[in-house]
Design a protein around this motif. Structure first.
Motif, PDB file in Angstrom:
ATOM      1  N   VAL A   1      -7.169  18.636  -7.952  1.00 26.92           N
ATOM      2  CA  VAL A   1      -7.687  17.778  -6.682  1.00 26.92           C
ATOM      3  C   VAL A   1      -7.481  16.336  -6.639  1.00 26.92           C
ATOM      4  N   ALA A   2      -8.136  15.184  -7.683  1.00 27.35           N
ATOM      5  CA  ALA A   2      -7.829  13.641  -8.118  1.00 27.35           C
ATOM      6  C   ALA A   2      -6.430  13.858  -8.865  1.00 27.35           C
ATOM      7  N   GLY A   3      -6.276  15.002  -9.677  1.00 24.40           N
ATOM      8  CA  GLY A   3      -4.704  14.404 -10.080  1.00 24.40           C
ATOM      9  C   GLY A   3      -3.829  14.518  -9.608  1.00 24.40           C
ATOM     10  N   PHE A   4      -3.367  15.296  -8.302  1.00 25.23           N
ATOM     11  CA  PHE A   4      -3.081  15.950  -7.693  1.00 25.23           C
ATOM     12  C   PHE A   4      -2.584  14.468  -6.518  1.00 25.23           C
ATOM     13  N   LEU A   5      -3.959  14.080  -5.989  1.00 28.93           N
ATOM     14  CA  LEU A   5      -3.784  13.445  -5.359  1.00 28.93           C
ATOM     15  C   LEU A   5      -3.645  11.516  -5.853  1.00 28.93           C
ATOM     16  N   ILE A   6      -4.122  11.107  -6.889  1.00 31.85           N
ATOM     17  CA  ILE A   6      -3.752  10.125  -7.205  1.00 31.85           C
ATOM     18  C   ILE A   6      -2.395   9.412  -7.397  1.00 31.85           C
ATOM     19  N   SER A   7      -1.902  10.844  -8.275  1.00 32.13           N
ATOM     20  CA  SER A   7      -0.557  10.512  -8.770  1.00 32.13           C
ATOM     21  C   SER A   7       0.747  10.405  -7.077  1.00 32.13           C
ATOM     22  N   ALA A   8       0.122  11.476  -6.000  1.00 33.15           N
ATOM     23  CA  ALA A   8       0.901  11.146  -5.109  1.00 33.15           C
ATOM     24  C   ALA A   8       0.749  10.385  -3.887  1.00 33.15           C
ATOM     25  N   LEU A   9      -0.403   9.682  -4.411  1.00 35.01           N
ATOM     26  CA  LEU A   9      -0.481   8.494  -3.396  1.00 35.01           C
ATOM     27  C   LEU A   9      -0.556   7.562  -4.091  1.00 35.01           C
ATOM     28  N   GLY A  10      -0.834   7.219  -5.530  1.00 33.26           N
ATOM     29  CA  GLY A  10      -0.901   6.038  -6.011  1.00 33.26           C
ATOM     30  C   GLY A  10      -0.268   5.352  -6.239  1.00 33.26           C
ATOM     31  N   GLY A  11       0.125   4.047  -6.748  1.00 37.36           N
ATOM     32  CA  GLY A  11      -0.081   2.295  -7.040  1.00 37.36           C
ATOM     33  C   GLY A  11       1.009   2.462  -8.114  1.00 37.36           C
ATOM     34  N   SER A  12       0.883   3.058  -9.133  1.00 35.80           N
ATOM     35  CA  SER A  12       1.521   3.728 -10.393  1.00 35.80           C
ATOM     36  C   SER A  12       2.895   4.115 -10.692  1.00 35.80           C
ATOM     37  N   ARG A  13       3.606   4.348 -11.479  1.00 29.88           N
ATOM     38  CA  ARG A  13       4.464   5.339 -11.886  1.00 29.88           C
ATOM     39  C   ARG A  13       4.000   6.532 -12.989  1.00 29.88           C
TER      40      ARG A  13
ATOM     41  N   MET B   1       0.728  -1.176   0.161  1.00 37.26           N
ATOM     42  CA  MET B   1      -0.287  -0.122   0.173  1.00 37.26           C
ATOM     43  C   MET B   1       1.205   1.342  -0.001  1.00 37.26           C
ATOM     44  N   LYS B   2       2.185   0.767  -0.358  1.00 36.31           N
ATOM     45  CA  LYS B   2       3.314   2.783   0.333  1.00 36.31           C
ATOM     46  C   LYS B   2       2.624   2.873  -1.527  1.00 36.31           C
ATOM     47  N   PRO B   3       2.659   4.240  -1.109  1.00 38.00           N
ATOM     48  CA  PRO B   3       2.889   5.557  -2.356  1.00 38.00           C
ATOM     49  C   PRO B   3       3.725   5.064  -3.462  1.00 38.00           C
ATOM     50  N   LYS B   4       4.248   4.912  -4.720  1.00 36.35           N
ATOM     51  CA  LYS B   4       5.110   5.439  -5.467  1.00 36.35           C
ATOM     52  C   LYS B   4       6.023   6.061  -5.644  1.00 36.35           C
ATOM     53  N   ILE B   5       5.713   7.335  -5.027  1.00 33.87           N
ATOM     54  CA  ILE B   5       6.302   8.513  -4.967  1.00 33.87           C
ATOM     55  C   ILE B   5       7.660   8.679  -3.878  1.00 33.87           C
ATOM     56  N   LEU B   6       6.710   7.236  -2.871  1.00 35.32           N
ATOM     57  CA  LEU B   6       7.857   7.466  -1.844  1.00 35.32           C
ATOM     58  C   LEU B   6       9.072   6.769  -2.733  1.00 35.32           C
ATOM     59  N   THR B   7       8.778   5.432  -3.592  1.00 32.00           N
ATOM     60  CA  THR B   7       9.888   4.737  -4.269  1.00 32.00           C
ATOM     61  C   THR B   7      11.110   5.520  -4.761  1.00 32.00           C
ATOM     62  N   THR B   8       9.690   6.217  -5.807  1.00 36.53           N
ATOM     63  CA  THR B   8      10.650   6.415  -7.099  1.00 36.53           C
ATOM     64  C   THR B   8      11.517   7.723  -6.588  1.00 36.53           C
ATOM     65  N   MET B   9      11.511   8.243  -4.973  1.00 41.36           N
ATOM     66  CA  MET B   9      12.091  10.062  -5.297  1.00 41.36           C
ATOM     67  C   MET B   9      13.805   9.249  -4.555  1.00 41.36           C
ATOM     68  N   ARG B  10      13.801   8.122  -4.186  1.00 39.89           N
ATOM     69  CA  ARG B  10      15.022   7.698  -4.111  1.00 39.89           C
ATOM     70  C   ARG B  10      16.235   7.901  -4.787  1.00 39.89           C
ATOM     71  N   ASP B  11      15.966   8.382  -5.850  1.00 39.80           N
ATOM     72  CA  ASP B  11      17.149   8.308  -6.519  1.00 39.80           C
ATOM     73  C   ASP B  11      16.936   9.691  -7.471  1.00 39.80           C
ATOM     74  N   TYR B  12      15.903   9.772  -7.421  1.00 42.69           N
ATOM     75  CA  TYR B  12      15.422  11.599  -8.360  1.00 42.69           C
ATOM     76  C   TYR B  12      16.742  11.932  -8.999  1.00 42.69           C
ATOM     77  N   SER B  13      16.313  12.684 -10.629  1.00 40.55           N
ATOM     78  CA  SER B  13      17.624  13.853  -9.729  1.00 40.55           C
ATOM     79  C   SER B  13      16.905  15.281 -11.186  1.00 40.55           C
ATOM     80  N   TRP B  14      17.880  15.634 -11.588  1.00 38.90           N
ATOM     81  CA  TRP B  14      17.140  17.312 -12.264  1.00 38.90           C
ATOM     82  C   TRP B  14      16.920  16.967 -13.160  1.00 38.90           C
ATOM     83  N   ARG B  15      17.280  15.750 -13.816  1.00 40.42           N
ATOM     84  CA  ARG B  15      17.373  15.432 -15.580  1.00 40.42           C
ATOM     85  C   ARG B  15      15.755  14.823 -15.474  1.00 40.42           C
ATOM     86  N   GLN B  16      15.717  14.332 -14.382  1.00 40.01           N
ATOM     87  CA  GLN B  16      14.290  13.282 -14.342  1.00 40.01           C
ATOM     88  C   GLN B  16      12.911  14.423 -14.567  1.00 40.01           C
ATOM     89  N   LEU B  17      13.396  15.516 -12.885  1.00 49.09           N
ATOM     90  CA  LEU B  17      12.123  16.182 -13.141  1.00 49.09           C
ATOM     91  C   LEU B  17      12.515  17.013 -14.535  1.00 49.09           C
TER      92      LEU B  17
END
Length: 428
Positions: free
Chosen positions: A55-67, A1-17
């Protein structure tokens, strides 16, 4: 149930931003006119679609389980939303959406994400085709610039209403709407990565304003769009209304779960990833609790916008967050431009949405299905069009599960992903 954003932030880069930011802005360009069109087709104020996308677009990305999932209002909800507003008013829709959000939250916390795979695929395809038919017919009035009373929610009376107002067809509106349909289809085949939806609709609206100012616009019919989000507030609640709206809330929750997990699977196959289904349901639940507090519509993962995000280089939930913030910025600084969009152009956009949603290229494959599965698909489609989406889903699912049990198929099937991609070839 862990949001995917927590996983993807581990090795996030300026290029990916940079890539995520560009992808988010690209998706926002597609989502802005589409969100307005979906709201209007649902019988809701145009601003409701934009609020939902933010509103929904923000929450679905921030809390969701998809990259890469992009959330917002989708065409799949048009039929049920129109019916709820027609029967219970807009407050009824807000309450039903909030109830659906609570149901989805419970499903996510109970780890019910995999259970949706038990829904028979012919039922999913059947109600998708039925919804596409209803959407296309519901757009004929605005496409042709016809005038008259609001169309009823039921399909056959709607056809009768369209026939009775056939004498009010405006040739300028009809020409503009048909031109938009042809332009979107043709240009998208030539260069599928370019966001033609917003370019064609904006161009057609500009031509209408200069050459045929009598063609109705969003602001002309509904008034000026707001320059920001409204203050959140709870809809009116009563025990009687809760009971009355429970079937609609269950359908909204079911559609949100089905559409979001289908979209997440499409995204997985595009980027070679794996989504977290329970986290996705929790995100959908949170989004559908929050959106109605701001006057928004039901929301789910939007398959075409998700694919557009992937094609534009988005690889983390940051792209979806940027998409939501970009739409919010557009509301704040460019609301008059959005209000100038021509209604026939938006109707043409949704006719294309309905056509691609029905996937006509797959009929040869469908006709090769076992007779029982094909009959189930057609029955579900007919019930969706002629009766009610709730009835179609309940009856179709029960018959489909009975068919599977009669064949000795106990385990959940591997869903065929019913949307094929050649760039951005489906708008939802």
């Amino acid at each position: 149930m862990k949001p995917k954003i927590l996983t993807t932030m581990r090795d996030y880069s300026w290029r990916q931003l940079g890539a995520d930011t560009l992808a988010g802005i690209t998706v926002a360009l597609v989502a802005l006119p589409l969100s307005i069109a979906i709201a209007i087709a649902s019988g809701a104020p145009p601003a409701a679609g934009l609020v939902t996308a933010v509103v929904a677009g923000f929450l679905i990305s921030a809390l969701g389980g998809s990259r890469v999932q992009i959330g917002g209002p989708t065409g799949a909800f048009i039929v049920v939303v129109y019916g709820v507003i027609h029967d219970h008013g807009y407050n009824g829709l807000l309450l039903a959406t909030l109830m659906a959000g609570v149901i989805l939250l419970c499903a996510g916390f109970l780890k019910a994400g995999q259970l949706i795979r038990h829904v028979p695929e012919p039922v999913i395809e059947g109600f998708t085709i039925g919804i596409a038919v209803v959407i296309a017919v519901s757009q004929l009035k605005d496409l042709a610039g016809m005038t008259g009373a609001s169309l009823p929610a039921d399909f056959l009376p709607k056809l009768q209403g369209l026939w009775e107002m056939r004498g009010t067809v405006d040739t300028g509106s009809l020409a503009l709407g048909v031109a938009c349909i042809l332009a979107i289809i043709g240009l998208r085949k030539l260069a599928p990565r370019i966001p033609w939806l917003v370019l064609v609709v904006a161009g057609a609206s500009a031509i209408a304003a200069l050459a045929v100012p009598s063609i109705e616009t969003v602001a002309g019919r509904y008034g000026a769009l707001p320059h920001g989000l409204p203050t959140p507030e709870l809809p009116e609640i009563s025990s009687a209304l809760l009971v009355e709206l429970l079937p609609s809330a269950l359908v909204i929750a079911f559609l949100a779960g089905i559409e979001s997990l289908l979209s997440a699977m499409v995204a997985d196959r595009m980027i070679g990833s794996a989504h977290r289904s329970n986290a996705e349901l929790i995100a959908q639940g949170a989004a559908n609790v929050a959106a109605p507090l701001f006057g928004g519509l039901p929301a789910t993962g939007a398959i075409a916008r998700t694919a557009t995000n992937v094609n534009a280089g988005g690889r983390t939930p940051v792209a979806g967050i940027v998409h939501a913030l970009a739409i919010l910025l557009a509301i704040v600084v460019a609301a008059p431009l959005a209000g100038a969009l021509a209604l026939p152009a938006l109707a043409g956009l949704l006719v294309v949405t309905a056509w691609t949603m029905s996937e006509p290229h797959r009929w040869p494959e469908r006709l090769r299905l076992p007779r029982a599965d094909l009959a189930l698909l057609l029955m579900t489609a007919l019930l969706t069009v002629l009766a009610d989406l709730t009835i179609a889903i309940c009856v179709g699912t029960m018959i489909g599960l009975a068919l599977r049990l009669s064949r000795g198929e106990v385990s959940a099937p591997r869903w065929h992903t019913p949307f094929r991609w050649g760039g951005n070839d489906r708008d939802d």
